[in-house]
Design a protein around this motif. Sequence first.
Motif, mmCIF file in Angstrom:
data_model
loop_
_atom_site.group_PDB
_atom_site.id
_atom_site.type_symbol
_atom_site.label_atom_id
_atom_site.label_comp_id
_atom_site.label_asym_id
_atom_site.label_seq_id
_atom_site.Cartn_x
_atom_site.Cartn_y
_atom_site.Cartn_z
ATOM 1 N N TYR A 127 0.836 -1.203 0.000
ATOM 2 C CA TYR A 127 0.000 0.000 0.000
ATOM 3 C C TYR A 127 0.873 1.255 0.000
ATOM 4 N N LYS A 128 1.902 1.264 0.835
ATOM 5 C CA LYS A 128 2.763 2.438 0.954
ATOM 6 C C LYS A 128 3.539 2.712 -0.335
ATOM 7 N N HIS A 129 3.944 1.646 -1.020
ATOM 8 C CA HIS A 129 4.740 1.827 -2.228
ATOM 9 C C HIS A 129 3.885 2.009 -3.474
ATOM 10 N N ASP A 130 2.597 1.770 -3.350
ATOM 11 C CA ASP A 130 1.696 1.965 -4.492
ATOM 12 C C ASP A 130 1.054 3.354 -4.485
ATOM 13 N N ARG A 131 1.034 4.000 -3.327
ATOM 14 C CA ARG A 131 0.376 5.298 -3.219
ATOM 15 C C ARG A 131 1.252 6.404 -3.812
ATOM 16 N N ALA A 132 0.646 7.534 -4.054
ATOM 17 C CA ALA A 132 1.383 8.708 -4.523
ATOM 18 C C ALA A 132 2.007 9.387 -3.310
ATOM 19 N N ALA A 133 3.029 8.775 -2.779
ATOM 20 C CA ALA A 133 3.648 9.261 -1.550
ATOM 21 C C ALA A 133 4.556 10.447 -1.847
ATOM 22 N N PRO A 134 4.665 11.369 -0.899
ATOM 23 C CA PRO A 134 5.572 12.506 -1.106
ATOM 24 C C PRO A 134 7.020 12.044 -1.096
ATOM 25 N N SER A 135 7.842 12.718 -1.857
ATOM 26 C CA SER A 135 9.272 12.425 -1.862
ATOM 27 C C SER A 135 9.899 12.950 -0.576
ATOM 28 N N ALA A 136 11.103 12.487 -0.295
ATOM 29 C CA ALA A 136 11.824 12.992 0.876
ATOM 30 C C ALA A 136 12.038 14.493 0.768
ATOM 31 N N ALA A 137 12.313 14.978 -0.447
ATOM 32 C CA ALA A 137 12.511 16.416 -0.650
ATOM 33 C C ALA A 137 11.245 17.202 -0.341
ATOM 34 N N GLU A 138 10.091 16.632 -0.659
ATOM 35 C CA GLU A 138 8.822 17.301 -0.346
ATOM 36 C C GLU A 138 8.508 17.234 1.139
ATOM 37 N N LEU A 139 8.837 16.116 1.762
ATOM 38 C CA LEU A 139 8.472 15.924 3.167
ATOM 39 C C LEU A 139 9.149 16.914 4.105
ATOM 40 N N ILE A 140 10.340 17.372 3.778
ATOM 41 C CA ILE A 140 11.025 18.280 4.708
ATOM 42 C C ILE A 140 10.297 19.619 4.804
ATOM 43 N N HIS A 141 9.389 19.882 3.873
ATOM 44 C CA HIS A 141 8.588 21.106 3.923
ATOM 45 C C HIS A 141 7.156 20.832 4.378
#
Length: 605
Positions: free
Chosen positions: A129-143
């Motif tokens: 589920y986690k790898h199929d979703r449109a998860a934020p990138s690490a670069a996006e997560l820091i913001h």
Amino acid sequence: MTTRLPAPTLAECAHLNPAIWQKVNRLLVRKAISEFAHEGLLTPELQTDGQYQIHSDDGEISYRFRAEVLALNHWSIPADSISKQSGEQPQALDALLFMLELREQLLLKEHVLPVYLDEISSTLYGSAYKHDRAAPSAAELIHSDFQRVETAMSEGHPCFVANNGRLGFDANDYRRYAPEAATPFQIVWLAVHKQRATLSISATLDYEQMMREELGEAQLATFRQRLQALGLNDGDYWLMPAHPWQWQNKLAMAFAAEIAQQQIVFLGTGDDLYLAQQSIRTFFNVSDSRKRYVKTALSVLNMGFMRGLSPYYMLATPAINDWVYALVEGDAYLQSKGFHILREVAAIGYRNPYYEAAIKENNAFKKMLAALWRENPSTHLQQGEKLMTMTALAHLDNEGRALIAELISASGISTDQWVAEYLDAYFAPLLHCFYQHDLIYMPHGENLIMILKDHRVARVLMKDIAEEVAILNPAVELPEVAQRISTSIPDDMKTLCLFIDVFDGYLRHVAAILHDQCAYSVEQFWHAVARCTHRYQAEHPQLVTQFARYDLFAADFAHSCLNRLQMANNKHMLNLEDPASGLQMAGRLVNPLARWRDPASMGEV
């Protein structure tokens, strides 16, 4: 007229497709080899071509992979380097088959294996589920904001292989209540009779004030009117939150007699929406982010425990928190580091008389109905600061990019300076609590919340106090109600609270990520930990006897193994009232600080 239940839909398994399944099996096999080799369950053999190899129990299957063996026997394995052969035939990686093929080496007994496979299956389901979703990138997560980061975490506990079992949830429950599903939900409210329930509350708070703050006047009045409409005196009851899953799957039936006799009254759901946190039974109020966390009993099996809450522990919870809070707030050094605890300020425990009469030990049947309220970390923020779970420092996004690498890059300072500031905020306070106060926590990633400014760690907040904290010196005076946190263990086991819980359980993984992605070697990282330790010791010469007695620069330390523990008994892996008695030890680990015992040796690496 017949009532139709909702029909099953594709949504329950939409993320289970061949490509994603192949990816998450490869990742879990990589973690299994790495952690099982770390714990000495597997002994990979170095081949002439520089690769390593392990064999199945019958010798028919082989796994080959590249690896770099880092400090603390950490096996850093590129996932794409793993191959599997049966004879000369290549085979797809399958984490479930891996456990079956190596069950003897992994010491998986027949009575444990089916439940363990269930946990592996559930972990794979969640990982897909986690790898199929449109998860934020690490670069996006820091913001991103606090809750966006919390729900984006993908790995779970960094040491446990079967770390997202959550046995008891069905596929619909997963999408409603799993942290990564990020689905806000309303919690259930019950009225519980004071004959059966016990309220404990901080000395700084009272029940009426807390209910007004948590429910609001209108909701509070509605609930009391519902009691009065039933002819009940609302003064005879406490109001208590419960997880909706717990109500539907446990309480409504297991506590049916109590409900029929109006010892428990269902009041409905509250107005506010909550999000499950990484700890799954703790919820953050997203309708009003100033309100407290709520934590409730949740009778799902995960990582060796049924995740209930003990009403006996709830009785002492606020008093323990008040005591630790006063100690921390009154310590000038801890305050200079900005170190605080998030107090569990109130707790309710309900004792079912039938189970109380039937069962002597404090087991899962006695832990089905309890709840607590914890302070909100948002109240600690200053201008320009943000919150982030410390779990994030071990997070890799779906492309394998580390969040910590993005934080360091965005901070504009060197990796060495960033790590030094982080250790000063996190590790130095733990050293002080240990050496000055004989006080230990369970300081892994999920139990700490970082306060960041300009992508740098400014300070940390410690949570999950009453269930995890301990005083290692029986001579320390405690209030009578808090006596259970006092424990006596041999001196040689006391430092394991730092060596195992901090070094091996958490920093080992952070060090490996920095080594792989930031050109910051594990030697540089542990050099930074040694500098932090020496600096603390130099600042506290009055504790020199303690430093010698509990030596953080010892040559090695006993290796306490979490996966061995879980696989020995995955339904109840430890007696929490005497955890040291059940630890699974496997040899010793070389202490990465040992080479820097002498402060004069602390030159650059």
